[in-house]
Write an enzyme that holds these catalytic residues in place. Structure first.
Site, short mmCIF file in Angstrom:
data_model
loop_
_atom_site.label_atom_id
_atom_site.label_comp_id
_atom_site.label_asym_id
_atom_site.label_seq_id
_atom_site.Cartn_x
_atom_site.Cartn_y
_atom_site.Cartn_z
N VAL A 192 16.85 2.99 42.90
CA VAL A 192 15.62 3.68 42.10
C VAL A 192 14.51 3.74 43.27
CG1 VAL A 192 16.32 2.83 39.84
CG2 VAL A 192 15.00 1.51 41.13
N CYS A 214 8.95 -1.84 41.01
CA CYS A 214 9.48 -1.33 42.31
C CYS A 214 8.24 -0.52 42.87
CB CYS A 214 10.67 -0.54 42.27
SG CYS A 214 11.19 0.46 43.87
N GLU A 234 15.78 8.57 46.53
CA GLU A 234 15.04 8.34 47.85
C GLU A 234 13.81 8.72 47.38
OE1 GLU A 234 16.02 6.39 50.70
OE2 GLU A 234 17.26 6.07 49.28
N SER A 235 12.69 7.80 47.37
CA SER A 235 11.53 8.35 46.92
C SER A 235 10.66 9.46 47.62
CB SER A 235 10.65 7.03 47.02
OG SER A 235 10.24 6.42 48.20
#
Length: 200
Positions: free
Chosen positions: A48, A8, A60-61
């Site tokens: 993720v 991802c 939430e990155s």
């Protein structure tokens, strides 16, 4: 503890922050399509990366990245001045809104949508190529969260079957610098290494 899918790009950029700051953290590899129940219970969006820090659960990155930058302040990965921080955040928003959206369309859309997204991404990267060439890093002489957002996308261009034109050579040169950066190399999973077969 970070729940991360090994392929991802959103997880990849969080792993870059972890590597750059040398944070001692357990990275738990998961399949984004079959997440463990503890992630699904804590994250209402079922996505993720998901970060667990004591009693805190974050998802939430970009939120996770900024939290890690503040929680572990050295080295700082955002400018110290408000204008610089705002510009960095604005560009990260644009990267998500445009480049990552097009990457998602290329990977999951039908042939027509993927074609439009490829064209848009190539044109956009080519259009901002001078920014890539203006500094050592993206918009800065210091490595930042913006680089953590950009590099995972550029790494995936071969998988997206996307080749940049000669006019985008500053992007290609920037990518080569980033792919040699220690925290980038240390952030790569085995699955990500296999995306680019000529990684030294």
């Amino acid at each position: 503890m970070l729940f991360s899918d090994p392929t991802c790009p959103y997880c990849h950029r969080v792993r870059m922050v972890i590597a750059e700051k040398r944070i001692n953290i357990d990275v738990i590899d998961v399949d984004a399509q079959a997440l463990p129940s503890e992630v699904l219970e804590a994250n209402p969006y079922g996505t993720v990366p998901t970060l667990v820090d004591r009693e805190l659960w974050l998802y939430e990155s970009l939120i996770v990245m900024e939290y890690l930058d503040e929680r572990f302040p050295h080295p700082p990965l955002l400018p110290v001045d408000p204008v610089g921080r705002a510009n960095a955040r604005l560009f990260m928003y644009r990267i998500d809104r445009d480049w990552y959206a097009w990457m998602r369309d290329i990977r999951t859309g039908d042939a027509a949508a993927a074609g439009r997204a490829r064209k848009a991404l190539i044109e956009s990267l080519t259009g901002v190529a001078p920014i890539f060439g203006a500094s050592r890093f993206f918009m800065s002489d210091e490595f930042s969260l913006v680089d953590c957002c950009v590099a995972p996308l550029l790494w995936r261009l071969p998988v997206l079957e996307l080749e940049l034109p000669a006019a985008a050579s500053p992007v290609t040169e920037y990518a080569a610098r980033m792919f040699e950066w220690p925290s980038f190399r240390n952030s790569l999973t085995e699955a990500e290494r296999e995306m680019v077969t000529d990684l030294a």
